[in-house]
Design an enzyme around this catalytic site. Structure first.
Site, PDB file in Angstrom:
ATOM      1  N   GLN A   1      -8.792 -36.144   1.638  1.00 33.36           N
ATOM      2  CA  GLN A   1      -9.420 -35.553   0.450  1.00 33.36           C
ATOM      3  C   GLN A   1      -9.941 -34.144   0.731  1.00 33.36           C
ATOM      4  O   GLN A   1      -9.827 -33.251  -0.105  1.00 33.36           O
ATOM      5  CB  GLN A   1     -10.560 -36.451  -0.043  1.00 33.36           C
TER       6      GLN A   1
ATOM      7  N   ASP B   1      -7.781 -21.474   8.647  1.00 32.74           N
ATOM      8  CA  ASP B   1      -8.515 -22.622   9.190  1.00 32.74           C
ATOM      9  C   ASP B   1      -7.663 -23.886   9.147  1.00 32.74           C
ATOM     10  O   ASP B   1      -7.650 -24.667  10.099  1.00 32.74           O
ATOM     11  CB  ASP B   1      -9.801 -22.823   8.384  1.00 32.74           C
TER      12      ASP B   1
ATOM     13  N   GLU C   1      -9.992   1.646  -2.506  1.00 30.11           N
ATOM     14  CA  GLU C   1      -9.883   1.736  -3.972  1.00 30.11           C
ATOM     15  C   GLU C   1     -11.118   1.160  -4.652  1.00 30.11           C
ATOM     16  O   GLU C   1     -11.033   0.499  -5.685  1.00 30.11           O
ATOM     17  CB  GLU C   1      -8.651   0.979  -4.461  1.00 30.11           C
TER      18      GLU C   1
ATOM     19  N   THR D   1     -11.140  10.339  -0.141  1.00 28.44           N
ATOM     20  CA  THR D   1     -12.275   9.884   0.669  1.00 28.44           C
ATOM     21  C   THR D   1     -12.603  10.877   1.779  1.00 28.44           C
ATOM     22  O   THR D   1     -11.707  11.405   2.437  1.00 28.44           O
ATOM     23  CB  THR D   1     -11.932   8.519   1.308  1.00 28.44           C
TER      24      THR D   1
ATOM     25  N   GLY E   1      -5.432 -24.564  11.997  1.00 29.24           N
ATOM     26  CA  GLY E   1      -6.053 -24.792  13.303  1.00 29.24           C
ATOM     27  C   GLY E   1      -5.748 -23.651  14.255  1.00 29.24           C
ATOM     28  O   GLY E   1      -5.683 -22.482  13.845  1.00 29.24           O
TER      29      GLY E   1
ATOM     30  N   ILE F   1      -6.795   8.032   5.219  1.00 27.62           N
ATOM     31  CA  ILE F   1      -5.758   8.378   4.247  1.00 27.62           C
ATOM     32  C   ILE F   1      -4.438   7.665   4.572  1.00 27.62           C
ATOM     33  O   ILE F   1      -3.782   7.958   5.585  1.00 27.62           O
ATOM     34  CB  ILE F   1      -5.562   9.918   4.191  1.00 27.62           C
TER      35      ILE F   1
ATOM     36  N   ALA G   1      -3.719   2.801  -9.548  1.00 31.27           N
ATOM     37  CA  ALA G   1      -3.471   2.090  -8.296  1.00 31.27           C
ATOM     38  C   ALA G   1      -4.210   0.757  -8.262  1.00 31.27           C
ATOM     39  O   ALA G   1      -3.665  -0.262  -7.841  1.00 31.27           O
ATOM     40  CB  ALA G   1      -3.885   2.953  -7.115  1.00 31.27           C
TER      41      ALA G   1
ATOM     42  N   SER H   1       0.836  -1.209   0.000  1.00 36.70           N
ATOM     43  CA  SER H   1       0.000   0.000   0.000  1.00 36.70           C
ATOM     44  C   SER H   1       0.866   1.252   0.000  1.00 36.70           C
ATOM     45  O   SER H   1       0.555   2.227  -0.692  1.00 36.70           O
ATOM     46  CB  SER H   1      -0.902   0.038   1.240  1.00 36.70           C
TER      47      SER H   1
END
Ligand SMILES: Cc1cc2nc3c(=O)[nH]c(=O)nc-3n(C[C@H](O)[C@H](O)[C@H](O)COP(=O)(O)OP(=O)(O)OC[C@H]3O[C@@H](n4cnc5c(N)ncnc54)[C@H](O)[C@@H]3O)c2cc1C
Length: 387
Positions: free
Chosen positions: A283, A340, A367, A136, A343, A167, A246, A95
């Site tokens: 699986q 996840d 953005e 913004t 764990g 900002i 950007a 950023s």
């Protein structure tokens, strides 16, 4: 021959020698300089400012701008690869580079006078001057046309009143590109640190982009000379033009975050023995890992083609919206899934997925939120503005 797990379609073979060299250089920087410190910086809520001279030394600031302004003059695909490798480290570092390059140096280059370019760009490329971009406002970033910050002409000066919110680099910045409403529509002003009436206040208690500075800016009768106005653009197309630059880079960045998460998930699930076998041998886990690789591969191809279109001068903002939406969504889903798979270990910043997942909450919002980009694509398909 075994495929590379993070590049199943050998996208790297589609890169030029120079593009590969850029990617390798930034990858090395991320491995050696960012990864060893970033977990702590995130914990401490600290932007690692000490990295800025090195980032500048590698030519990563304003990398697409011409060499005559002290920049590297690289193509757009190289800029994308820079974003990808930096965000493999952390979205906060990417950023910083996005804001400095695309939101501050680009508008000075594209909309500024030759005098403004000469004055600011070489020092910004060298990391001696840091910029921020104020568009913004507190009442709603998705609707920037409804801008309350205004600038009124007073002789040879302009007087700015209003405020900006969220900002990036705000408290770090030596100059702010501030978009304000005038009698002739929205215009951009270079507001310098220390100008009377201009203050910045850091946003605290963030749970996302903690290794990045985010601020509110306030303008109380800030007097700015006309020579600090960007003379070559009026209207919303000024800030939107910067955002397209950007956002283009942001389509690449989350690929890096996703690769980092897949890397951790692969290593962890191959080593974690549960029910007498590595959890990666089940699986259910392989489906998840395969799905991560599928989505990363799609995102890589999307961004590379977008970069080729940009370098050919034919890239359209709608195409950027589609890729920003797809690639940030891809990365945030992968980061959460990887969290996840780790764990309990996944909830600390010892491992990267939760940090990336939290960071990507900002990336999916700033953005242009995901919804905003979906509406841009919807408008393209239907011809109907549904905002
Ligand atoms: C960490 C961080 C850094 C940032 N850095 C900068 C920066 O450097 N410079 C800068 O100018 N800004 C910056 N921003 C601001 C960012 O661009 C805005 O947060 C973003 O544009 C959304 O604006 P908002 O937060 O006001 O949300 P709002 O616009 O109030 O949106 C609220 C919700 O409404 C939804 N929504 C909006 N319009 C519609 C619609 N028509 N239909 C359906 N849903 C809709 C949105 O998707 C969202 O879910 C940053 C934000 C963050 C979080």
């Amino acid at each position: 021959m075994a495929l590379h797990p993070y590049d199943l379609y050998d996208v790297r073979s589609l890169l030029s020698e120079e593009e590969r060299a850029v990617q390798d250089t930034v990858a090395r920087f991320t491995n050696e300089r960012v990864l060893p410190i970033i977990g702590d910086a995130f914990d401490e809520g600290r932007f690692p400012k000490e990295l800025v001279p090195e980032i500048a030394g590698l030519g990563l600031l304003g990398s697409s701008l011409p060499e005559k302004y002290g920049c590297a003059g690289l193509n757009s695909v190289s800029y994308g690869l820079i974003c990808q490798e930096l965000e493999r480290g952390d979205s906060g570092i990417r950023s910083f580079v996005s804001v400095q390059s695309s939101l501050c140096m680009y508008p000075i280059y594209a909309y500024g006078s030759e005098e403004q370019r000469q004055r600011w760009l070489p020092d910004m490329a060298a990391g001696k001057v840091i910029g921020c971009f104020g568009l913004t406002e507190p009442h709603g970033g998705s609707d920037p046309a409804n801008m309350k910050t205004h600038a009124k002409r007073d002789g040879d000066d302009w007087v700015i009143n209003g405020s900006k919110m969220w900002i990036t680099n705000g408290n770090l910045a030596d100059i702010a590109i501030v978009w304000a409403m005038t009698d002739e529509g929205i215009q951009g002003f270079l507001v310098e640190k220390g100008m009377p009436g201009f203050t910045a206040q850091e946003v605290k208690h963030k749970m996302s982009l903690r290794a990045s500075v985010t601020s509110a800016l306030f303008f109380d009768n800030v007097r700015v000379p006309d020579s600090n106005r960007l003379p070559n653009v009026k209207g919303l197309k000024g800030p939107l033009g910067c955002l397209t630059q950007a956002r283009y880079g942001i389509t690449w960045g989350p690929i890096g975050a996703a690769v980092a998460c897949l890397d951790e998930a692969l290593r962890y699930t191959k080593e974690r023995i549960l029910f007498g076998r590595p959890v990666a041998a089940t699986q259910a886990v392989q489906l998840k890992l395969a799905d991560m690789a599928r989505r990363i591969t799609t995102a890589q191809l999307l961004s590379l083609q977008l970069g080729r279109l940009k370098d050919a001068g034919t890239m359209q903002p709608t195409q950027v919206s589609l890729a920003k939406w797809n690639n940030v969504r891809m990365a945030i889903d992968i980061a959460r899934e990887a969290r996840d798979l780790l764990g309990g270990a996944g909830i600390t910043t010892e491992h990267c997925p939760i940090r990336h997942a939290l960071n990507l909450e900002s990336v999916i919002t700033y953005e242009g939120t995901e919804t905003v980009h979906q509406l841009v694509v919807g408008r393209e398909l239907t011809g109907i503005n549904a905002f």
